[in-house]
Design a protein around this motif. Structure first.
Motif, PDB file in Angstrom:
ATOM      1  N   ALA A   1      40.900  42.570  59.705  1.00 12.19           N
ATOM      2  CA  ALA A   1      42.245  43.139  59.853  1.00 12.19           C
ATOM      3  C   ALA A   1      42.214  44.597  60.304  1.00 12.19           C
ATOM      4  O   ALA A   1      43.253  45.232  60.445  1.00 12.19           O
ATOM      5  CB  ALA A   1      43.003  43.020  58.536  1.00 12.19           C
ATOM      6  N   GLY A   2      41.016  45.144  60.497  1.00  7.30           N
ATOM      7  CA  GLY A   2      40.895  46.512  60.996  1.00  7.30           C
ATOM      8  C   GLY A   2      40.838  47.587  59.933  1.00  7.30           C
ATOM      9  O   GLY A   2      40.975  48.768  60.238  1.00  7.30           O
ATOM     10  N   ILE A   3      40.628  47.198  58.683  1.00  8.06           N
ATOM     11  CA  ILE A   3      40.556  48.176  57.593  1.00  8.06           C
ATOM     12  C   ILE A   3      39.089  48.564  57.388  1.00  8.06           C
ATOM     13  O   ILE A   3      38.252  47.695  57.134  1.00  8.06           O
ATOM     14  CB  ILE A   3      41.159  47.601  56.296  1.00  8.06           C
ATOM     15  CG1 ILE A   3      42.640  47.305  56.515  1.00  8.06           C
ATOM     16  CG2 ILE A   3      40.951  48.556  55.131  1.00  8.06           C
ATOM     17  CD1 ILE A   3      43.294  46.545  55.395  1.00  8.06           C
ATOM     18  N   PRO A   4      38.748  49.840  57.495  1.00  9.96           N
ATOM     19  CA  PRO A   4      37.355  50.280  57.355  1.00  9.96           C
ATOM     20  C   PRO A   4      36.912  50.293  55.892  1.00  9.96           C
ATOM     21  O   PRO A   4      37.055  51.288  55.198  1.00  9.96           O
ATOM     22  CB  PRO A   4      37.375  51.692  57.943  1.00  9.96           C
ATOM     23  CG  PRO A   4      38.781  52.162  57.728  1.00  9.96           C
ATOM     24  CD  PRO A   4      39.650  50.949  57.811  1.00  9.96           C
ATOM     25  N   VAL A   5      36.391  49.191  55.430  1.00  7.21           N
ATOM     26  CA  VAL A   5      36.010  49.020  54.031  1.00  7.21           C
ATOM     27  C   VAL A   5      34.633  49.626  53.786  1.00  7.21           C
ATOM     28  O   VAL A   5      33.683  49.347  54.505  1.00  7.21           O
ATOM     29  CB  VAL A   5      35.983  47.518  53.659  1.00  7.21           C
ATOM     30  CG1 VAL A   5      35.481  47.323  52.239  1.00  7.21           C
ATOM     31  CG2 VAL A   5      37.353  46.908  53.845  1.00  7.21           C
ATOM     32  N   GLY A   6      34.555  50.470  52.758  1.00  8.37           N
ATOM     33  CA  GLY A   6      33.277  51.010  52.329  1.00  8.37           C
ATOM     34  C   GLY A   6      32.633  50.106  51.298  1.00  8.37           C
ATOM     35  O   GLY A   6      31.470  49.751  51.409  1.00  8.37           O
ATOM     36  N   VAL A   7      33.434  49.712  50.284  1.00  7.74           N
ATOM     37  CA  VAL A   7      32.918  48.848  49.225  1.00  7.74           C
ATOM     38  C   VAL A   7      34.079  48.086  48.584  1.00  7.74           C
ATOM     39  O   VAL A   7      35.178  48.615  48.439  1.00  7.74           O
ATOM     40  CB  VAL A   7      32.138  49.667  48.159  1.00  7.74           C
ATOM     41  CG1 VAL A   7      33.043  50.632  47.431  1.00  7.74           C
ATOM     42  CG2 VAL A   7      31.410  48.762  47.179  1.00  7.74           C
ATOM     43  N   ILE A   8      33.810  46.851  48.208  1.00  7.89           N
ATOM     44  CA  ILE A   8      34.766  46.051  47.446  1.00  7.89           C
ATOM     45  C   ILE A   8      34.407  46.243  45.976  1.00  7.89           C
ATOM     46  O   ILE A   8      33.291  45.937  45.557  1.00  7.89           O
ATOM     47  CB  ILE A   8      34.704  44.553  47.817  1.00  7.89           C
ATOM     48  CG1 ILE A   8      35.007  44.344  49.301  1.00  7.89           C
ATOM     49  CG2 ILE A   8      35.634  43.744  46.928  1.00  7.89           C
ATOM     50  CD1 ILE A   8      36.428  44.642  49.711  1.00  7.89           C
ATOM     51  N   LEU A   9      35.322  46.771  45.213  1.00 10.34           N
ATOM     52  CA  LEU A   9      35.075  47.037  43.798  1.00 10.34           C
ATOM     53  C   LEU A   9      35.289  45.801  42.950  1.00 10.34           C
ATOM     54  O   LEU A   9      34.555  45.560  41.993  1.00 10.34           O
ATOM     55  CB  LEU A   9      35.980  48.181  43.323  1.00 10.34           C
ATOM     56  CG  LEU A   9      35.833  49.484  44.108  1.00 10.34           C
ATOM     57  CD1 LEU A   9      36.935  50.464  43.727  1.00 10.34           C
ATOM     58  CD2 LEU A   9      34.459  50.079  43.875  1.00 10.34           C
ATOM     59  N   ASP A  10      36.321  45.003  43.294  1.00 11.55           N
ATOM     60  CA  ASP A  10      36.624  43.800  42.526  1.00 11.55           C
ATOM     61  C   ASP A  10      37.474  42.876  43.386  1.00 11.55           C
ATOM     62  O   ASP A  10      38.275  43.337  44.203  1.00 11.55           O
ATOM     63  CB  ASP A  10      37.393  44.165  41.253  1.00 11.55           C
ATOM     64  CG  ASP A  10      37.542  42.984  40.311  1.00 11.55           C
ATOM     65  OD1 ASP A  10      36.588  42.181  40.193  1.00 11.55           O
ATOM     66  OD2 ASP A  10      38.626  42.845  39.720  1.00 11.55           O
ATOM     67  N   ALA A  11      37.292  41.573  43.195  1.00 18.18           N
ATOM     68  CA  ALA A  11      38.109  40.572  43.881  1.00 18.18           C
ATOM     69  C   ALA A  11      38.247  39.368  42.959  1.00 18.18           C
ATOM     70  O   ALA A  11      37.258  38.902  42.382  1.00 18.18           O
ATOM     71  CB  ALA A  11      37.468  40.150  45.196  1.00 18.18           C
ATOM     72  N   ALA A  12      39.487  38.892  42.793  1.00 15.32           N
ATOM     73  CA  ALA A  12      39.743  37.757  41.912  1.00 15.32           C
ATOM     74  C   ALA A  12      40.956  36.988  42.424  1.00 15.32           C
ATOM     75  O   ALA A  12      41.892  37.572  42.960  1.00 15.32           O
ATOM     76  CB  ALA A  12      39.992  38.226  40.483  1.00 15.32           C
ATOM     77  N   GLU A  13      40.921  35.668  42.236  1.00 18.77           N
ATOM     78  CA  GLU A  13      42.065  34.835  42.609  1.00 18.77           C
ATOM     79  C   GLU A  13      43.173  35.049  41.582  1.00 18.77           C
ATOM     80  O   GLU A  13      42.932  34.982  40.377  1.00 18.77           O
ATOM     81  CB  GLU A  13      41.661  33.369  42.620  1.00 18.77           C
ATOM     82  CG  GLU A  13      40.699  33.023  43.740  1.00 18.77           C
ATOM     83  CD  GLU A  13      40.331  31.560  43.730  1.00 18.77           C
ATOM     84  OE1 GLU A  13      41.172  30.730  44.141  1.00 18.77           O
ATOM     85  OE2 GLU A  13      39.201  31.256  43.297  1.00 18.77           O
ATOM     86  N   ARG A  14      44.378  35.313  42.085  1.00 19.53           N
ATOM     87  CA  ARG A  14      45.520  35.505  41.199  1.00 19.53           C
ATOM     88  C   ARG A  14      46.773  34.966  41.858  1.00 19.53           C
ATOM     89  O   ARG A  14      47.180  35.447  42.918  1.00 19.53           O
ATOM     90  CB  ARG A  14      45.739  36.986  40.893  1.00 19.53           C
ATOM     91  CG  ARG A  14      44.640  37.546  40.035  1.00 19.53           C
ATOM     92  CD  ARG A  14      45.125  38.580  39.047  1.00 19.53           C
ATOM     93  NE  ARG A  14      43.976  39.061  38.297  1.00 19.53           N
ATOM     94  CZ  ARG A  14      43.333  40.174  38.566  1.00 19.53           C
ATOM     95  NH1 ARG A  14      43.719  40.943  39.534  1.00 19.53           N
ATOM     96  NH2 ARG A  14      42.297  40.524  37.837  1.00 19.53           N
ATOM     97  N   GLY A  15      47.376  33.971  41.258  1.00 20.33           N
ATOM     98  CA  GLY A  15      48.659  33.454  41.731  1.00 20.33           C
ATOM     99  C   GLY A  15      48.674  33.015  43.182  1.00 20.33           C
ATOM    100  O   GLY A  15      49.624  33.291  43.887  1.00 20.33           O
ATOM    101  N   GLY A  16      47.633  32.382  43.648  1.00 20.33           N
ATOM    102  CA  GLY A  16      47.575  31.917  45.026  1.00 20.33           C
ATOM    103  C   GLY A  16      47.093  32.966  46.009  1.00 20.33           C
ATOM    104  O   GLY A  16      46.886  32.674  47.177  1.00 20.33           O
TER     105      GLY A  16
END
Length: 152
Positions: free
Chosen positions: A101-116
């Protein structure tokens, strides 16, 4: 400090595209005989740019020019996105979607499925941590490899 040559400048021109793919990259002076410069990419083998303009990576991959090197990294990034989805690696999937999507990500701190959706905390290459929810994340994750291959 390295004095840029036309050859090193041609490889340095790849840096913005590599950054958009989520890599941290730099061109440095080579200390090995027969090499003009090195392209150092985070998490990848070092690439040595030879005097004739071709390149050779420490893992044995090689090519004739900067475009071939960029194509290699694009393909590797797209394969990584496919692997992240297959392994259900939510941090990896979130990173792939955001980069596509063009977002310059340095690091993902957390990711979790929530409500779809996929709730993500991340830090851009520069800046403070941010939170977002990625809706329809499964479809976007499936589309990410193709989008990553188009980044130039």
């Amino acid at each position: 400090m390295m004095r840029p040559s036309r050859l090193s400048a041609s490889y340095a021109s790849l840096l913005p595209a590599l950054n958009r793919l989520g890599y941290r990259a730099d061109v440095r002076e080579a200390s090995v005989y027969g090499s003009r410069c090195m392209v150092v990419v985070s998490g990848a083998p070092t690439t040595r740019v030879l005097n004739d303009g071709s390149w050779k990576r420490d893992d044995g991959m090689s090519g004739p020019d900067p475009a071939g090197l960029l194509a290699l990294y694009r393909d590797e990034r797209a394969h990584m996105a496919v692997r992240n989805l297959a392994r259900h690696d939510l941090k990896g999937v979130a990173c792939d979607i955001l980069i596509a999507a063009g977002i310059p990500v340095g690091v993902i701190l957390d990711a979790a499925e929530r409500g779809g959706g996929l709730a993500v905390s991340y830090r851009r290459v520069k800046g403070v941590p941010e939170d977002t929810v990625i809706d329809d994340w499964m479809a976007r994750a499936k589309a990410a490899p193709a989008l990553l291959e188009e980044i130039a």
